[in-house]
Design a protein around this motif. Structure first.
Motif, PDB file in Angstrom:
ATOM      1  N   CYS A 243       8.306  -1.285  -4.640  1.00 25.75           N
ATOM      2  CA  CYS A 243       6.933  -0.820  -4.358  1.00 25.75           C
ATOM      3  C   CYS A 243       6.197  -1.814  -3.463  1.00 25.75           C
ATOM      4  CB  CYS A 243       6.167  -0.605  -5.663  1.00 25.75           C
ATOM      5  SG  CYS A 243       6.747   0.792  -6.638  1.00 25.75           S
TER       6      CYS A 243
ATOM      7  N   ALA B 106       7.464  -1.434   0.048  1.00 26.95           N
ATOM      8  CA  ALA B 106       6.871  -0.284   0.730  1.00 26.95           C
ATOM      9  C   ALA B 106       5.458  -0.601   1.198  1.00 26.95           C
ATOM     10  CB  ALA B 106       6.876   0.935  -0.190  1.00 26.95           C
ATOM     11  N   PHE B 107       4.717  -1.360   0.369  1.00 25.31           N
ATOM     12  CA  PHE B 107       3.364  -1.753   0.766  1.00 25.31           C
ATOM     13  C   PHE B 107       3.404  -2.649   1.999  1.00 25.31           C
ATOM     14  CE2 PHE B 107      -0.138  -4.821   0.679  1.00 25.31           C
ATOM     15  CZ  PHE B 107      -1.228  -3.980   0.615  1.00 25.31           C
TER      16      PHE B 107
ATOM     17  N   ASP C  60       5.630  -2.784   4.242  1.00 26.72           N
ATOM     18  CA  ASP C  60       6.038  -1.992   5.398  1.00 26.72           C
ATOM     19  C   ASP C  60       4.839  -1.352   6.101  1.00 26.72           C
ATOM     20  OD1 ASP C  60       8.793  -2.387   5.417  1.00 26.72           O
ATOM     21  OD2 ASP C  60       9.183  -0.744   4.021  1.00 26.72           O
ATOM     22  N   GLN C  61       3.742  -1.162   5.350  1.00 22.90           N
ATOM     23  CA  GLN C  61       2.570  -0.486   5.909  1.00 22.90           C
ATOM     24  C   GLN C  61       1.655  -1.422   6.698  1.00 22.90           C
ATOM     25  OE1 GLN C  61       1.474   2.865   2.624  1.00 22.90           O
ATOM     26  NE2 GLN C  61       1.118   0.765   2.011  1.00 22.90           N
ATOM     27  N   ILE C  62       1.841  -2.720   6.551  1.00 25.42           N
ATOM     28  CA  ILE C  62       0.955  -3.673   7.210  1.00 25.42           C
ATOM     29  C   ILE C  62       1.251  -3.674   8.712  1.00 25.42           C
ATOM     30  CG2 ILE C  62       0.236  -6.087   7.354  1.00 25.42           C
ATOM     31  CD1 ILE C  62      -0.537  -4.689   4.755  1.00 25.42           C
ATOM     32  N   GLY C  63       0.212  -3.458   9.512  1.00 29.91           N
ATOM     33  CA  GLY C  63       0.373  -3.391  10.952  1.00 29.91           C
ATOM     34  C   GLY C  63       0.356  -4.755  11.605  1.00 29.91           C
TER      35      GLY C  63
ATOM     36  N   TRP D 110      10.559  -8.416   8.365  1.00 31.74           N
ATOM     37  CA  TRP D 110       9.119  -8.699   8.334  1.00 31.74           C
ATOM     38  C   TRP D 110       8.828 -10.030   9.022  1.00 31.74           C
ATOM     39  CZ3 TRP D 110       9.738  -7.539   2.536  1.00 31.74           C
ATOM     40  CH2 TRP D 110       9.648  -6.165   2.313  1.00 31.74           C
TER      41      TRP D 110
ATOM     42  N   GLU E 288      -4.148   1.381  -3.688  1.00 31.67           N
ATOM     43  CA  GLU E 288      -3.917   2.648  -2.998  1.00 31.67           C
ATOM     44  C   GLU E 288      -4.815   2.748  -1.767  1.00 31.67           C
ATOM     45  OE1 GLU E 288      -4.437   5.897  -5.660  1.00 31.67           O
ATOM     46  OE2 GLU E 288      -2.714   5.367  -6.910  1.00 31.67           O
TER      47      GLU E 288
ATOM     48  N   GLY F 287      -3.628  -1.163   3.649  1.00 32.03           N
ATOM     49  CA  GLY F 287      -2.577  -1.371   4.638  1.00 32.03           C
ATOM     50  C   GLY F 287      -3.127  -1.496   6.040  1.00 32.03           C
ATOM     51  N   SER F 288      -4.144  -0.691   6.352  1.00 37.77           N
ATOM     52  CA  SER F 288      -4.736  -0.768   7.683  1.00 37.77           C
ATOM     53  C   SER F 288      -5.633  -1.997   7.782  1.00 37.77           C
ATOM     54  CB  SER F 288      -5.566   0.486   7.978  1.00 37.77           C
ATOM     55  OG  SER F 288      -6.711   0.530   7.134  1.00 37.77           O
TER      56      SER F 288
ATOM     57  N   SER G 104      -9.013  -1.359   6.050  1.00 39.40           N
ATOM     58  CA  SER G 104      -8.945  -1.310   4.587  1.00 39.40           C
ATOM     59  C   SER G 104      -8.847  -2.711   3.983  1.00 39.40           C
ATOM     60  CB  SER G 104      -7.764  -0.453   4.134  1.00 39.40           C
ATOM     61  OG  SER G 104      -6.526  -1.068   4.456  1.00 39.40           O
TER      62      SER G 104
END
Length: 229
Positions: free
Chosen positions: A87, A90-91, A93-96, A128, A182, A185-186, A189
């Motif tokens: 988990c 996956a989090f 992975d969302q970081i730009g 990463w 929840e 990631g952006s 946010s």
């Protein structure tokens, strides 16, 4: 399986407009909640923690990399594991691209309890590039509320914590765990969790970011290779 009802375009548009009003109300409520979050008091971090990263040993102040704010991802990686939590992966992975956070004087880093020798090969496998540090074997995770007693043992929960630097003094301003992560990631946010926010002139409390040294007008978004860090 129950699918959405099929209607003509005009009927869909009317329903969409009705929902839009509710979405705008939620957005306004979120703006108010974020302002309340920025008004939270902060706690001085006087304890000296030692981390290990790509450049060797580091203090909490070093994790800021010279910037004013720090967002830490508490990545669950037990000292005995060979790979990290799915988990948390996956989090991450969302970081730009981090340049947009850096332009707001904010550093993002992951911290795990696993020794750095276990973190390094897994980080390479995942591809990463975010800064990642080991807190092993210190008390950083316990002090930040990451560890909790569960079924007679100690369990770690994923989370994020935010810190603010005033000179060489470090303050803990916010933490979130579980469902509080929840939607994160952006860039926006993550900044919304911090004491200085997005550093927009309309944000409450007004003047906070400017008083802390941010420009009066926020630097406009650029291509990530055009920022002068």
């Amino acid at each position: 399986m129950s699918l959405p009802e099929i209607v003509p375009r005009a009927e869909w548009r009317a329903a969409r407009e009705e929902l839009l009003e509710k979405e705008k109300a939620v957005t306004r409520a979120l703006d108010a909640l974020r302002a309340e979050r920025r008004r939270l008091p902060m706690v001085p971090v006087d304890r000296e923690y030692v981390f290990e990263g790509g450049d060797g040993k580091a203090a909490l102040l070093d994790l800021f990399q010279g910037r004013q704010q720090l967002v830490v991802h508490h990545f669950v990686f037990d000292p005995e594991w060979e790979t990290g939590c799915r988990c948390c992966s996956a989090f991450l992975d969302q970081i730009g691209h981090l340049a947009h956070l850096h332009a707001r004087r904010t550093t993002f880093a992951a911290v795990s309890r696993a020794p750095f020798t276990r973190i390094l090969p897994f980080k390479a496998r995942m591809g990463w590039t975010v800064p990642w540090y080991s807190s092993h074997p210190g008390d950083f995770d316990a002090d930040l509320g990451v560890l909790r007693e569960e079924d007679g043992g100690t369990a770690q929960r994923p989370g994020v914590s935010c810190f603010l630097r005033d000179g060489d003094r470090v303050f803990h301003t916010y933490s979130a765990f579980g469902r509080g992560m929840e939607g994160l990631g952006s860039t926006a946010s993550l900044l919304d969790l911090t004491a200085l926010g997005r550093q927009e002139p309309w944000e409450e409390p007004q003047g906070r970011a400017h008083a802390a040294g941010a420009p009066v007008a926020r630097e406009p978004l650029r291509y990530h290779d055009e920022y002068d860090d």
